[in-house]
Design a protein around this motif. Structure first.
Motif, PDB file in Angstrom:
ATOM      1  N   ALA A 103       3.270 -24.710  64.419  1.00  0.00           N
ATOM      2  CA  ALA A 103       2.131 -23.701  64.116  1.00  0.00           C
ATOM      3  C   ALA A 103       2.069 -23.864  62.735  1.00  0.00           C
ATOM      4  CB  ALA A 103       2.624 -22.300  64.552  1.00  0.00           C
ATOM      5  N   ASN A 104       3.194 -23.928  61.927  1.00  0.00           N
ATOM      6  CA  ASN A 104       2.960 -23.952  60.431  1.00  0.00           C
ATOM      7  C   ASN A 104       2.148 -25.307  60.097  1.00  0.00           C
ATOM      8  OD1 ASN A 104       4.049 -21.647  60.017  1.00  0.00           O
ATOM      9  ND2 ASN A 104       6.138 -22.413  59.378  1.00  0.00           N
ATOM     10  N   ILE A 105       2.658 -26.313  60.698  1.00  0.00           N
ATOM     11  CA  ILE A 105       1.838 -27.613  60.283  1.00  0.00           C
ATOM     12  C   ILE A 105       0.327 -27.684  60.704  1.00  0.00           C
ATOM     13  CG2 ILE A 105       1.771 -30.036  61.209  1.00  0.00           C
ATOM     14  CD1 ILE A 105       4.848 -30.140  61.467  1.00  0.00           C
ATOM     15  N   LEU A 106       0.073 -26.948  61.973  1.00  0.00           N
ATOM     16  CA  LEU A 106      -1.346 -26.835  62.398  1.00  0.00           C
ATOM     17  C   LEU A 106      -2.332 -25.861  61.190  1.00  0.00           C
ATOM     18  CD1 LEU A 106      -1.172 -26.396  66.276  1.00  0.00           C
ATOM     19  CD2 LEU A 106      -2.179 -28.306  64.860  1.00  0.00           C
ATOM     20  N   LEU A 107      -1.415 -25.019  60.855  1.00  0.00           N
ATOM     21  CA  LEU A 107      -1.969 -23.998  59.861  1.00  0.00           C
ATOM     22  C   LEU A 107      -2.201 -24.643  58.634  1.00  0.00           C
ATOM     23  CD1 LEU A 107      -2.726 -21.135  58.981  1.00  0.00           C
ATOM     24  CD2 LEU A 107      -0.394 -20.561  58.332  1.00  0.00           C
ATOM     25  N   ILE A 108      -1.407 -25.582  58.104  1.00  0.00           N
ATOM     26  CA  ILE A 108      -1.564 -26.217  56.734  1.00  0.00           C
ATOM     27  C   ILE A 108      -2.679 -27.338  57.019  1.00  0.00           C
ATOM     28  CG2 ILE A 108      -0.306 -27.928  55.293  1.00  0.00           C
ATOM     29  CD1 ILE A 108       2.352 -26.616  55.895  1.00  0.00           C
ATOM     30  N   GLY A 109      -2.847 -27.923  58.162  1.00  0.00           N
ATOM     31  CA  GLY A 109      -3.960 -29.047  58.206  1.00  0.00           C
ATOM     32  C   GLY A 109      -5.169 -28.271  58.115  1.00  0.00           C
ATOM     33  N   HIS A 110      -5.212 -27.043  58.923  1.00  0.00           N
ATOM     34  CA  HIS A 110      -6.523 -25.939  59.002  1.00  0.00           C
ATOM     35  C   HIS A 110      -6.718 -25.602  57.579  1.00  0.00           C
ATOM     36  CE1 HIS A 110      -9.331 -23.341  60.151  1.00  0.00           C
ATOM     37  NE2 HIS A 110      -8.855 -22.267  59.656  1.00  0.00           N
ATOM     38  N   LEU A 111      -5.862 -25.163  56.727  1.00  0.00           N
ATOM     39  CA  LEU A 111      -6.137 -24.615  55.377  1.00  0.00           C
ATOM     40  C   LEU A 111      -6.513 -26.161  54.596  1.00  0.00           C
ATOM     41  CD1 LEU A 111      -3.121 -22.304  54.727  1.00  0.00           C
ATOM     42  CD2 LEU A 111      -5.599 -21.814  54.954  1.00  0.00           C
ATOM     43  N   GLN A 112      -6.083 -27.314  54.661  1.00  0.00           N
ATOM     44  CA  GLN A 112      -6.293 -28.215  53.928  1.00  0.00           C
ATOM     45  C   GLN A 112      -7.888 -28.779  54.370  1.00  0.00           C
ATOM     46  OE1 GLN A 112      -3.842 -31.748  54.768  1.00  0.00           O
ATOM     47  NE2 GLN A 112      -4.220 -32.653  52.755  1.00  0.00           N
ATOM     48  N   ARG A 113      -8.282 -28.435  55.725  1.00  0.00           N
ATOM     49  CA  ARG A 113      -9.726 -28.989  55.872  1.00  0.00           C
ATOM     50  C   ARG A 113     -10.562 -27.989  55.273  1.00  0.00           C
ATOM     51  NH1 ARG A 113      -7.081 -30.241  60.555  1.00  0.00           N
ATOM     52  NH2 ARG A 113      -7.285 -28.238  61.502  1.00  0.00           N
ATOM     53  N   GLN A 114     -10.085 -26.670  55.424  1.00  0.00           N
ATOM     54  CA  GLN A 114     -10.966 -25.615  54.712  1.00  0.00           C
ATOM     55  C   GLN A 114     -11.107 -25.700  53.314  1.00  0.00           C
ATOM     56  OE1 GLN A 114      -9.192 -21.651  55.924  1.00  0.00           O
ATOM     57  NE2 GLN A 114     -11.233 -21.083  56.264  1.00  0.00           N
ATOM     58  N   PHE A 115      -9.915 -26.083  52.458  1.00  0.00           N
ATOM     59  CA  PHE A 115     -10.095 -26.549  51.158  1.00  0.00           C
ATOM     60  C   PHE A 115     -10.865 -27.705  50.698  1.00  0.00           C
ATOM     61  CE2 PHE A 115      -8.252 -28.567  47.307  1.00  0.00           C
ATOM     62  CZ  PHE A 115      -8.416 -27.617  46.505  1.00  0.00           C
ATOM     63  N   GLU A 116     -10.949 -28.733  51.560  1.00  0.00           N
ATOM     64  CA  GLU A 116     -11.625 -29.839  51.375  1.00  0.00           C
ATOM     65  C   GLU A 116     -13.335 -29.708  51.674  1.00  0.00           C
ATOM     66  OE1 GLU A 116     -10.246 -32.753  54.100  1.00  0.00           O
ATOM     67  OE2 GLU A 116      -8.369 -33.130  52.789  1.00  0.00           O
ATOM     68  N   ARG A 117     -13.450 -28.519  52.691  1.00  0.00           N
ATOM     69  CA  ARG A 117     -14.904 -28.297  52.949  1.00  0.00           C
ATOM     70  C   ARG A 117     -15.416 -27.376  51.906  1.00  0.00           C
ATOM     71  NH1 ARG A 117     -15.276 -26.054  58.931  1.00  0.00           N
ATOM     72  NH2 ARG A 117     -13.088 -26.326  58.132  1.00  0.00           N
ATOM     73  N   SER A 118     -14.594 -26.534  51.207  1.00  0.00           N
ATOM     74  CA  SER A 118     -14.836 -25.743  50.176  1.00  0.00           C
ATOM     75  C   SER A 118     -15.185 -26.488  48.898  1.00  0.00           C
ATOM     76  CB  SER A 118     -13.714 -24.695  49.717  1.00  0.00           C
ATOM     77  OG  SER A 118     -14.089 -23.959  48.721  1.00  0.00           O
ATOM     78  N   ASN A 119     -14.211 -27.547  48.722  1.00  0.00           N
ATOM     79  CA  ASN A 119     -14.676 -28.384  47.679  1.00  0.00           C
ATOM     80  C   ASN A 119     -15.850 -29.184  47.956  1.00  0.00           C
ATOM     81  OD1 ASN A 119     -12.508 -27.849  45.950  1.00  0.00           O
ATOM     82  ND2 ASN A 119     -11.269 -29.582  46.326  1.00  0.00           N
ATOM     83  N   MET A 120     -16.066 -29.806  48.870  1.00  0.00           N
ATOM     84  CA  MET A 120     -17.198 -30.409  49.205  1.00  0.00           C
ATOM     85  C   MET A 120     -18.609 -29.484  49.215  1.00  0.00           C
ATOM     86  SD  MET A 120     -16.770 -33.648  50.626  1.00  0.00           S
ATOM     87  CE  MET A 120     -17.783 -34.000  51.944  1.00  0.00           C
ATOM     88  N   GLU A 121     -18.650 -28.325  49.583  1.00  0.00           N
ATOM     89  CA  GLU A 121     -19.659 -27.241  49.325  1.00  0.00           C
ATOM     90  C   GLU A 121     -19.962 -27.143  47.690  1.00  0.00           C
ATOM     91  OE1 GLU A 121     -18.693 -24.256  51.841  1.00  0.00           O
ATOM     92  OE2 GLU A 121     -19.357 -25.034  53.684  1.00  0.00           O
ATOM     93  N   LYS A 122     -18.675 -26.882  46.927  1.00  0.00           N
ATOM     94  CA  LYS A 122     -18.864 -26.665  45.525  1.00  0.00           C
ATOM     95  C   LYS A 122     -19.588 -27.863  44.879  1.00  0.00           C
ATOM     96  CE  LYS A 122     -16.347 -25.406  41.716  1.00  0.00           C
ATOM     97  NZ  LYS A 122     -14.577 -25.248  41.247  1.00  0.00           N
ATOM     98  N   MET A 123     -18.907 -28.846  45.269  1.00  0.00           N
ATOM     99  CA  MET A 123     -19.490 -30.408  44.681  1.00  0.00           C
ATOM    100  C   MET A 123     -21.097 -30.463  45.155  1.00  0.00           C
ATOM    101  SD  MET A 123     -16.472 -33.048  44.857  1.00  0.00           S
ATOM    102  CE  MET A 123     -17.355 -34.272  45.619  1.00  0.00           C
ATOM    103  N   GLN A 124     -21.320 -30.291  46.376  1.00  0.00           N
ATOM    104  CA  GLN A 124     -22.928 -30.510  46.671  1.00  0.00           C
ATOM    105  C   GLN A 124     -23.653 -29.181  46.111  1.00  0.00           C
ATOM    106  OE1 GLN A 124     -23.335 -29.610  50.793  1.00  0.00           O
ATOM    107  NE2 GLN A 124     -25.569 -30.063  50.809  1.00  0.00           N
ATOM    108  N   ALA A 125     -23.334 -28.228  45.712  1.00  0.00           N
ATOM    109  CA  ALA A 125     -23.958 -26.937  44.700  1.00  0.00           C
ATOM    110  C   ALA A 125     -23.944 -27.691  43.426  1.00  0.00           C
ATOM    111  CB  ALA A 125     -23.249 -25.666  45.077  1.00  0.00           C
ATOM    112  N   GLU A 126     -23.131 -28.068  42.992  1.00  0.00           N
ATOM    113  CA  GLU A 126     -23.366 -28.675  41.817  1.00  0.00           C
ATOM    114  C   GLU A 126     -23.962 -29.711  41.476  1.00  0.00           C
ATOM    115  OE1 GLU A 126     -18.896 -29.689  40.567  1.00  0.00           O
ATOM    116  OE2 GLU A 126     -18.650 -27.488  40.257  1.00  0.00           O
TER     117      GLU A 126
END
Length: 188
Positions: free
Chosen positions: A2-25
């Motif tokens: 469950a922790n591995i799945l949670l870490i993977g999920h958080l990593q994808r969210q972080f990447e998506r957030s960074n992509m959205e931030k880069m897109q906005a910039e």
């Protein structure tokens, strides 16, 4: 697991957030670049006024109460031919600055042709266009600007409520040529 799945999920969210931030910039930088090009597209480099393209693309479509003045610098070709293009450039800059000193921030000043300026006053008060024309002529001929050049100009004007700008410019053009003829008669 469950922790591995949670870490993977958080990593994808972080990447998506960074992509959205880069897109906005990127979109912000693109907007700034577009505005910079638009400013360059619609401004005369020499005088800092709007240019003929601005008139054709935007200002000519204005409908409403407006006053128009068409200002032609007298003997500009003689100035260029006698003193050189640098002197002609100084004369045009001085003319633009003199006109600018006589108008409101809401008014549009356009370099309409080589030595012609078009002034568009939004909703002028009665008699305001004539007052401004006299003020512009006095300012131009006084030579009090930074260059000290004394400039003569022929000016024509037209006013209209709900009139199309292009028709007012035609009327102002005819009045400007009439003023030019009177000036030449006076100098003869």
């Amino acid at each position: 697991a469950a922790n591995i799945l949670l870490i993977g999920h958080l990593q994808r969210q972080f990447e998506r957030s960074n992509m959205e931030k880069m897109q906005a910039e990127t979109e912000e930088k693109l907007q700034e670049t577009t505005e910079s090009y638009r400013a360059k597209l619609y401004h005369d480099v020499l005088t800092g006024t709007y240019n003929r393209r601005y008139y054709e693309d935007i200002a000519s479509r204005i409908v409403g109460p407006a006053g128009i003045a068409l200002i032609d610098v007298d003997d500009f070709k003689i100035c260029n031919d006698t003193y050189g293009h640098h002197a002609g450039d100084l004369a045009l800059e001085a003319a633009a600055n003199a006109i600018r000193s006589c108008i409101r921030n809401a008014d549009l000043l356009i370099r309409y042709g080589g030595d012609e300026f078009l002034l568009i006053l939004d909703d002028p008060a009665p008699g305001e266009i004539n007052r401004i024309i006299q003020q512009v002529k006095t300012e131009l001929s006084s030579g009090t600007g930074t260059t000290g050049l004394r400039i003569l100009a022929a000016v024509g004007s037209a006013e209209g409520c709900g009139a199309d700008i292009r028709s007012l410019v035609k009327k102002a053009d005819a009045a400007m040529y009439s003023d030019k003829a009177k000036s030449k008669e006076g100098r003869s």
